[in-house]
Design an enzyme around this catalytic site. Sequence first.
Site, short mmCIF file in Angstrom:
data_model
loop_
_atom_site.label_atom_id
_atom_site.label_comp_id
_atom_site.label_asym_id
_atom_site.label_seq_id
_atom_site.Cartn_x
_atom_site.Cartn_y
_atom_site.Cartn_z
N ARG A 103 11.29 -33.84 -27.52
CA ARG A 103 10.56 -32.62 -27.14
C ARG A 103 9.13 -33.06 -26.84
NH1 ARG A 103 10.24 -26.67 -29.78
NH2 ARG A 103 12.16 -26.63 -28.57
N ARG A 289 22.56 -22.63 -30.59
CA ARG A 289 21.88 -23.92 -30.35
C ARG A 289 22.65 -25.02 -31.08
NH1 ARG A 289 16.48 -24.10 -29.05
NH2 ARG A 289 16.94 -26.32 -28.80
N1 NVA Z 1 8.51 -21.50 -23.17
C1 NVA Z 1 8.39 -21.77 -24.59
C2 NVA Z 1 9.73 -22.02 -25.19
C3 NVA Z 1 9.71 -22.30 -26.67
C4 NVA Z 1 11.06 -22.57 -27.23
C5 NVA Z 1 7.48 -22.96 -24.79
O1 NVA Z 1 7.58 -23.92 -24.03
O2 NVA Z 1 6.65 -22.92 -25.70
N1 CP Z 2 13.95 -21.90 -28.92
C1 CP Z 2 13.45 -23.03 -29.41
O1 CP Z 2 13.50 -24.09 -28.81
O2 CP Z 2 12.91 -22.89 -30.66
P1 CP Z 2 12.02 -23.95 -31.44
O3 CP Z 2 10.73 -24.09 -30.69
O4 CP Z 2 11.83 -23.36 -32.80
O5 CP Z 2 12.74 -25.26 -31.49
#
Ligand code: NVA
Ligand code: CP
Length: 303
Positions: A103, A289
């Site tokens: 991420r 998920r």
């Molecule tokens: N669009 C949001 C999604 C979080 C799961 C972000 O990137 O923060």
């Molecule tokens: N929806 C999602 O990706 O949640 P988190 O940011 O908590 O991982």
Amino acid sequence: MKKDLLKMADLTKDELFDLIELAEKLKYEKKHGIAHKILKGKTLGMIFEKSSTRTRVSFEAGIYQLGGLGLFLSSKDTQLGRGEPIRDTARVLSRYVDGIMIRTFGQEIVEELAEFSSVPVINALTDYAHPCQVLADLLTIKEHKGSFEGRKMCYIGDGNNMANSLIVGGLLSGMDVAIATPVDYRPHPEVLKFAESYGNKFTLTDNIFEAAEDADAIFTDVWSSMGMESEIEKRKNVFSGYQINAELMKKARKDAMVQHCLPAHRGEEITDEVFEAHAAEIFDEAENRLHAQKAVMATLMSR
Ligand code: NVA
Ligand code: CP
């Protein structure tokens, strides 16, 4: 050859449907106490450069349920946070683990990680894409609606990572897709180009009522994604009309579902009333998920 999941467009329609089918099977087995140690002895490196609740917990629990081990690697505590290049990190981790989940911010970081890794790489959110979320979303639509063909999916809000991935995933699955964003916050041009080839199955507008008309599933996401903290106040103004509320829901089909990747900001992109009326579907989506990502890991890491 190893296969990565960096964005929804990496999947063919058949591969998408195979993943959904496997997720359904793994979900059934989990609910019925049937063990599925498909990844016994395998290790997943989990790199996080942004915060997470769902992604971290569902990947870590998921790899364990498959018989493997997840290693949480925060960029704050690894040499990545001190500037070690992603290409070196990729080559080092590939010597230890059987898959890498990441991420991060730019999509190019994930692309470089995948290029230099000899093990599969899974995108667990970049500024451009959130494919794991959209696999869970499609699984949830299938569970609640039974099919994709002839259904309409709608997304209201920022043309962000969720919008980009929903457009590709929704169209690949066979649904009609309608997106409403302010004109200066459109989805990525590459995604719009992909969508163009689907002709009138895709609609892009700045009118939320037009997008929501007769929709079977309505999605939204936060107005300010992670990394956009400096724009929060400005975005509150720009997006103030981009909300899922009772008035908008009247445009959709009577039995329309509401989906939100979470975390949600009640009173901004969705009202508390609509959120709570659709909480069962939204938390099914969050649960999915786990099952969708287990399908991804089982598919990519057992090859
Ligand atoms: N669009 C949001 C999604 C979080 C799961 C972000 O990137 O923060
Ligand atoms: N929806 C999602 O990706 O949640 P988190 O940011 O908590 O991982």
